[in-house]
Write a protein that holds these residues in place. Structure first.
Motif, mmCIF file in Angstrom:
data_model
loop_
_atom_site.group_PDB
_atom_site.id
_atom_site.type_symbol
_atom_site.label_atom_id
_atom_site.label_comp_id
_atom_site.label_asym_id
_atom_site.label_seq_id
_atom_site.Cartn_x
_atom_site.Cartn_y
_atom_site.Cartn_z
ATOM 1 N N LYS A 3 -8.159 -0.948 -5.170
ATOM 2 C CA LYS A 3 -7.657 -1.736 -6.286
ATOM 3 C C LYS A 3 -6.821 -2.904 -5.791
ATOM 4 C CE LYS A 3 -5.117 -1.345 -10.629
ATOM 5 N NZ LYS A 3 -4.355 -0.440 -11.520
ATOM 6 N N LEU A 4 -5.965 -2.655 -4.786
ATOM 7 C CA LEU A 4 -5.150 -3.730 -4.215
ATOM 8 C C LEU A 4 -6.026 -4.819 -3.621
ATOM 9 C CD1 LEU A 4 -2.305 -1.713 -2.467
ATOM 10 C CD2 LEU A 4 -2.047 -3.260 -4.411
ATOM 11 N N LEU A 5 -7.085 -4.420 -2.929
ATOM 12 C CA LEU A 5 -7.982 -5.399 -2.329
ATOM 13 C C LEU A 5 -8.669 -6.235 -3.399
ATOM 14 C CD1 LEU A 5 -9.412 -6.622 0.080
ATOM 15 C CD2 LEU A 5 -11.069 -4.749 -0.021
ATOM 16 N N VAL A 132 -9.071 -8.169 6.626
ATOM 17 C CA VAL A 132 -8.418 -6.888 6.950
ATOM 18 C C VAL A 132 -7.363 -6.546 5.901
ATOM 19 C CG1 VAL A 132 -8.862 -7.014 9.439
ATOM 20 C CG2 VAL A 132 -6.798 -8.088 8.498
ATOM 21 N N THR A 133 -7.540 -7.079 4.699
ATOM 22 C CA THR A 133 -6.561 -6.852 3.642
ATOM 23 C C THR A 133 -6.349 -5.366 3.386
ATOM 24 O OG1 THR A 133 -7.261 -8.920 2.609
ATOM 25 C CG2 THR A 133 -5.953 -7.426 1.273
ATOM 26 N N GLU A 134 -7.432 -4.618 3.273
ATOM 27 C CA GLU A 134 -7.306 -3.192 2.965
ATOM 28 C C GLU A 134 -6.570 -2.459 4.070
ATOM 29 O OE1 GLU A 134 -10.055 0.493 1.287
ATOM 30 O OE2 GLU A 134 -11.001 -1.369 1.972
ATOM 31 N N ASP A 135 -6.870 -2.778 5.325
ATOM 32 C CA ASP A 135 -6.176 -2.133 6.447
ATOM 33 C C ASP A 135 -4.681 -2.447 6.426
ATOM 34 O OD1 ASP A 135 -8.369 -0.847 7.705
ATOM 35 O OD2 ASP A 135 -9.009 -2.761 8.530
ATOM 36 N N GLN A 182 -3.306 -11.333 0.789
ATOM 37 C CA GLN A 182 -4.572 -11.152 1.493
ATOM 38 C C GLN A 182 -4.360 -11.447 2.969
ATOM 39 O OE1 GLN A 182 -7.787 -13.864 0.593
ATOM 40 N NE2 GLN A 182 -9.321 -12.269 0.848
ATOM 41 N N PHE A 183 -5.186 -10.814 3.846
ATOM 42 C CA PHE A 183 -5.010 -10.946 5.291
ATOM 43 C C PHE A 183 -6.370 -11.040 5.978
ATOM 44 C CE2 PHE A 183 -1.411 -8.770 3.527
ATOM 45 C CZ PHE A 183 -0.315 -9.312 4.173
ATOM 46 N N TYR A 566 -7.370 -20.851 -4.691
ATOM 47 C CA TYR A 566 -7.735 -20.919 -3.275
ATOM 48 C C TYR A 566 -6.451 -20.866 -2.460
ATOM 49 C CZ TYR A 566 -6.488 -25.739 -4.314
ATOM 50 O OH TYR A 566 -5.820 -26.854 -4.756
ATOM 51 N N PRO A 567 -6.481 -20.352 -1.248
ATOM 52 C CA PRO A 567 -5.246 -20.172 -0.480
ATOM 53 C C PRO A 567 -4.703 -21.491 0.060
ATOM 54 C CG PRO A 567 -7.135 -19.523 0.842
ATOM 55 C CD PRO A 567 -7.662 -19.841 -0.530
#
Length: 716
Positions: A3-5, A132-135, A182-183, A566-567
């Motif tokens: 959900k966070l991702l 790698v956002t989820e990680d 986000q990452f 957009y970032p």
């Protein structure tokens, strides 16, 4: 965690059709999801895999980080690299001498052996970007403080980097996007053997200098050529005469076909920093403190530099790069403040913040999560105003303004080693200082810096409260009766840091007492100690701003589900897309989308170094000797404009047509849209580019370096 991702991805995905095609700096791994359909509707003929792919060569393999702050692109299978003249300016200046002044005269290597090594210059290729956002977010939870959250992210990032680094020599980073929502893990390959191949004289490469900087119309051949070298196996290697030209996975074909209005254009590059989600209080701070500090302090410093540069060819060469770097963002700050005021961006931000507050107040769950966000960010900005101003002033006056204090403070390591009586550490500190001194004194004028020191001491004392004055100001007030002139005379008559001869003599026989009694060292250490205090004062505010920004952006995407987010730029590879076009800066004025060599001749002023035109270029113009590089109308085009979204760091970015071919080189933005780092101006914001045909014309017809043209893949 899924959900966070998904929440963070919504920030990017949204509804792609709702944003103007020319706004946005897009992440290449996501263009297949977000942008490719729109780009192809605009005329793009190639696929998303042709732009970014891990399994085949693609455009991203031809685009590089040039040095530490620009973009470049490979234009031959022999490692030939194209970037801006102003991006290579530091290397050109470093390789120049009064006898061989490549800034004034240009340089063209006839063979590989003639190419000049550029020590310290690197070229960096992007290998891949992995989401790698989820990680990363698996390591955090809602009960953490912001400090705990950041510590957990750093620890998890280090774990991911360590795993990714196994079995290779890549440079690997984890970068955050959307203020930490986000990452991506970013993998780079860095080449350190880079050599200068060809540069036009500054009368072409920097034509218009500071007068034309950030302005349109432009008539500047802002380009330079370097070459990337590798070992025999194609791997990065330190400089060696045995290294060979690097063979890239992809190099850009070069188009001679020109362009028309509304033609598709995209840039790929490494934009440095934008702040499109900055709240109103942050904008006030940027305008009133950060920008105004640059405007005030650099204006004074540059006036002193300019006087001494005009009086001495040696000083002009020594300070050419320094002046260029300083004036670039001095003028940018002036233009940004004017642009933000003209667009009334503060009112727009306040309206958005009011809308956000109303949206939050409509729901108890929103209140629990976002209710304190804007109050927190307002308090953070307002509470730090005084020491933030002091921090910026100190950086611009006593650290980056007068050069001697910061250079002298670098001897702190030697002081500590001498106090420990540790000869190994002493020798190591001396070696580092000697190397630093070689670079420093080559481009240093002590009489110039003495004048700057006096002016900077006065500015800091006048504009900053005594609470934030370094301790050495007490010495000025007591021993020198408050005279900054007398104190500056004292420093430059007594300090060992004013000349390379005195500096090296001390390093050959260092004495702790001599160092501790040196007035430049005393003032430098005093300055750095106060600067560290100011940075520490700012830490709490920075933490609160970081947390509030992350929550504010996450809240905005929930409030505006149909808006594309957009970032912000953060010096990672981005793509922007738009079209060739003109613009109207004010009533009854329309600027064409191109300039020609005729305009260079119209601007010529032999009495003003900014607008001197080389005689050979004038002869080529008189003869209309443009070869295959002329437009279909017979003229030599020089610069053109597109509406691509760019910022600092994009300098040197390739401008690529619908077929994936190079047709321009981005080098500037326009004065009317200097607000762009904070607020994109859809009607006025322009990307200013060198026409690639002008680049080739200068290489071939002006310089006679046809062998370089022969390396390229030309498309007619």
């Amino acid at each position: 965690m899924r959900k966070l991702l998904s929440i963070s991805l919504v920030l990017i995905i949204g509804f792609a059709g709702k944003v103007r095609a020319d706004e946005g700096m897009w992440l290449l791994p996501l263009i297949n999801k977000l942008n490719i359909a729109t780009m192809q509707e605009m005329g793009l003929k190639i696929s998303a895999d042709d732009i970014y792919s891990l399994n085949q060569s693609s455009l991203k393999d031809a685009v590089v980080i040039f040095g530490g702050g620009c973009t470049g692109e490979l234009i031959s299978d022999k490692g030939l690299l194209l970037t801006n003249h102003h991006c290579g300016y530091g290397q050109i200046q470093e390789l120049s001498t009064v006898e061989n002044n490549y800034l004034d005269n240009g340089f063209w290597a006839a063979t590989f052996d003639d190419e000049l090594p550029a020590p310290g210059l690197t070229v960096t290729f992007l290998k891949r970007m992995d989401d790698v956002t989820e990680d990363i977010l698996s390591a955090v939870n809602a009960d953490m403080t912001e400090q705990q959250r950041q510590a957990a992210i750093r620890e998890k990032s280090a774990e991911l980097v360590k795993v990714a680094n196994e079995g290779n020599n890549y440079r690997i980073l984890v970068r955050d996007f959307f203020a930490g929502n986000q990452f991506f893990l970013v993998v780079y390959e860095v080449f350190s053997d880079v050599r200068m191949v060809g540069v036009p004289p500054s009368s072409i490469g920097k034509f218009g200098y500071d007068t034309d900087n950030w302005m349109w119309p432009r008539h500047t051949g802002d380009f330079a050529l370097f070459r990337v070298y590798a070992d025999a196996d194609g791997n990065p290697a330190d400089y060696s005469p045995n290294n060979v030209p690097y063979q890239p996975k992809h190099h850009l074909p070069v188009s001679l076909k020109g362009y028309q209005k509304e033609d598709f254009a995209m840039t790929i590059g490494f934009p440095g920093s934008t702040q499109r989600y900055l709240p109103s209080w942050g904008i006030q701070e940027r305008m009133g403190i950060f920008n105004q500090t640059l405007i005030t302090v650099r204006g004074v410093k540059q006036d002193i530099w300019a006087e001494d540069m005009a009086a001495s060819d040696m000083v002009r060469l020594q300070y050419a790069t320094k002046f260029s770097r300083s004036s670039n963002y001095w003028k940018n700050s002036i233009g940004m403040n004017r642009g933000l005021e003209a667009l009334d961006v503060l009112s727009q931000k306040r309206a958005l913040e009011a809308q956000f507050t109303s949206w939050v107040n409509e729901d108890a769950n929103r209140m629990a999560k976002y209710g304190n966000v804007l109050t927190s960010v307002e308090n953070a900005y307002t509470s730090r105003a005084d020491h933030y101003k002091a921090n910026n002033y100190m950086r611009e006056t006593l650290i980056r303004g007068a050069e001697i204090l910061f250079f002298a403070a670098n001897a702190r390591e030697l002081e500590n080693a001498l106090k420990e009586n540790n000869q190994e550490k002493v020798d190591a500190a001396i070696n580092r200082l000697k190397q630093a001194g070689e670079t420093y004194f080559k481009d240093y004028s002590a009489p110039t810096d003495r004048r700057v020191l006096e002016a900077m001491l006065h500015l800091y004392a006048k504009d900053i409260d005594k609470t934030f004055h370094p301790d050495f100001y007490q010495t000025i007030n007591k021993k020198f009766k408050g005279s900054y002139a007398r104190f500056s005379d004292h420093v430059f008559s007594k300090s060992l840091f004013t000349s390379q001869e005195n500096f090296n003599a001390f390093l050959n026989n260092p004495r702790l007492k001599t160092l501790l009694n040196d007035p430049a060292y005393q003032a430098g250490i005093s300055t750095m100690e106060m600067y560290r205090q100011l940075l520490n004062m700012n830490q709490d505010a920075e933490t609160r701003i970081a947390e509030a920004s992350r929550l504010f952006i996450a809240g905005l995407q929930k409030m505006q589900p149909e808006k594309v987010f957009y970032p912000d730029a953060n010096f990672t590879m981005r793509l922007s897309y738009g079209t060739v076009g003109d613009y109207s800066p004010r009533d009854a004025v329309i600027y064409k989308h191109y300039t020609t060599l005729e305009g260079v001749m119209e601007k010529e002023d032999p009495d003003n170094f900014e607008f001197v035109v080389p005689e050979k270029l004038k002869q080529l113009f008189r003869d209309k000797d443009y070869g295959q590089y002329a437009d279909a109308d017979g003229r030599m085009y020089v610069n053109f404009t597109t509406n691509n979204d760019i910022t600092g760091g994009n300098s040197g970015s390739p401008v690529i047509n619908a077929n994936g071919e190079l047709f321009g080189l981005a080098f500037d933005g326009n004065w009317e849209a200097m607000s762009g780092d904070i607020a994109f101006e859809a009607e006025l914001q322009k990307c200013i580019n060198v026409d690639i045909r002008y680049v080739l014309f200068i290489i071939d017809k002006f310089a006679g370096a046809t062998h370089l043209i022969d390396e390229m893949t030309l498309v007619k």
